[in-house]
Design an enzyme around this catalytic site. Sequence first.
Site, short mmCIF file in Angstrom:
data_model
loop_
_atom_site.label_atom_id
_atom_site.label_comp_id
_atom_site.label_asym_id
_atom_site.label_seq_id
_atom_site.Cartn_x
_atom_site.Cartn_y
_atom_site.Cartn_z
N LYS A 22 0.84 -1.21 0.00
CA LYS A 22 0.00 0.00 0.00
C LYS A 22 0.87 1.26 0.00
CE LYS A 22 -1.90 1.77 4.02
NZ LYS A 22 -1.57 3.20 4.12
N ASN A 23 1.85 1.29 0.91
CA ASN A 23 2.62 2.52 1.08
C ASN A 23 3.64 2.76 -0.03
OD1 ASN A 23 1.15 3.00 3.32
ND2 ASN A 23 2.80 2.63 4.80
N ARG A 93 -5.15 10.17 4.70
CA ARG A 93 -4.14 11.22 4.86
C ARG A 93 -3.10 11.20 3.75
NH1 ARG A 93 -2.15 13.95 8.76
NH2 ARG A 93 -0.16 13.29 7.94
N CYS A 117 -6.42 12.34 12.88
CA CYS A 117 -6.92 11.03 12.51
C CYS A 117 -6.88 10.18 13.77
CB CYS A 117 -6.07 10.41 11.40
SG CYS A 117 -4.44 9.95 11.94
N ARG A 122 -0.78 14.09 13.52
CA ARG A 122 -0.12 13.92 12.23
C ARG A 122 -0.12 15.19 11.36
NH1 ARG A 122 -1.90 8.11 9.88
NH2 ARG A 122 0.11 8.15 8.89
N ASP A 306 3.75 0.45 12.18
CA ASP A 306 2.64 -0.24 11.50
C ASP A 306 2.56 -1.72 11.88
OD1 ASP A 306 1.86 2.07 10.30
OD2 ASP A 306 2.58 1.58 8.30
N ARG A 398 -9.00 -0.80 3.98
CA ARG A 398 -8.21 0.35 3.52
C ARG A 398 -6.81 -0.10 3.12
NH1 ARG A 398 -6.76 4.42 7.34
NH2 ARG A 398 -5.30 4.62 5.63
#
Length: 430
Positions: A22-23, A93, A117, A122, A306, A398
């Site tokens: 994802k990132n 975000r 969030c 953040r 994470d 997500r």
Amino acid sequence: MKGIVIEGGERLVGEVRVSGAKNAALPALAAALLVEGPCTFTNCPRLRDVDTFQALLENLGARFQWQGQGEIEVDTAGITGVTAPYDLVKTMRASVLILGPLLARMGEAMVSLPGGCAIGARPVDLHLKGLQKLGAEIELEHGYIKARAKRLTGAPLYLDIPTVTGTENLMMAAVTAEGTTVIENAACEPEVEDLAAILTTMGAKIVGAGTSVVTIEGVKRLRPARYAVMPDRIEAGTLMVAAGMTRGNIMLKECRLEHLEAVVAKLRDVGIEITPLKNGEVRVVGDGRVRSADIKTLPYPGFPTDMQAQFMALMTVANGLSAITENIFENRFMHVSELKRMAADIRVQGATAIVTGVPRLSGAQVMATDLRASASLVLAGLAAEGTTVISRAYHLERGYDDLVGKLAALGADVKEVDLDEDAGEQRQGV
Ligand code: UD1
């Protein structure tokens, strides 16, 4: 609204392929804004955050198309828009990642301020400070960041904190700036390196990505590229914990252990066997009750924030006491109260959670609060006695590509169900 129901106690056995990260996929899609022409990204995960990025890009006028398994073509040649609206930014975000490339491409960008969030304030001040150093005029107006620059100019930048998306935003802004940019105290995460590799394939000149000093020499123009997104190290780590918590024996395919050194070291410490095989395959064997160990989250190559919630789930059933310290985000213990509903023994003192392992968790109704917190509840449910029902499971979608399907294929008794979320709201109110 979807929920997840798990009957705990099944051992996980079999093979599972780790999806694209994802990132890494989100910055790749943002990088497509720098190119007038079609870019193709393969190994993209099917995620709600990727759908949100699609909406962001289409809102600007880009063409975005899934073309089969994991392959996305994005063409931003026709973009006319410069705005990332609040409705999209508030759900993700990482939308702020379009700020740098959009400014570089269009000379202006309007991105809604992300706001708070679930896991903390953040802020994006370091993104903005960096862009200003590159010559952008920045104003905050009506909840939006308004950035403007005829042509960005390279400059020496120092980040007070090695922010991941901040480093990526500034790299993307700098690749077509005039002159040289040096980012000091840059984030060293592998996803930053992956983005640099994508930009390099597009013709950018970047040295040092993956270290704390990144040097970018601006080029006039980038060209369309094709790139395979790196595998998701957090998904891989989550699956390793799942095997450990179910006394399982699984083989991960497309797992890059070199991105997971801190996680693998801790999982081996507590007694999970992790063995690299050939061609990116990794065998993970959970052999009995794990031992306890302490962790402190840190920027890469430290233990990733994470993976904190998932490691905490593991420690709830460890033999002994563990201290889990969260150093990156100030409010990332939302899973604690839910894990406690499953009979975990956890005390929070400031940024540290003290976990006393129990022999067995007890299935319960729980609520997902953010992406990685939901993963920790799924893991706890796999190991618990009885039924666990997780509401607000959209958080999981997500950032995990079909985690429920993957766990079910490994033998877990887990399924998605339609839940009456109003019941969940009521419980929260009590
Ligand atoms: C990225 C990851 C996220 C991960 C996080 C930390 C993506 C899309 N998301 O988020 O999954 O949990 O890295 O590894 O890649 N900060 C500031 N000012 C700024 C920017 C950040 O004070 O301008 C602070 C944050 O509040 C936080 C710390 O820096 O305390 C690190 O945050 P950062 O690395 O920016 O996280 P993200 O890039 O948002």
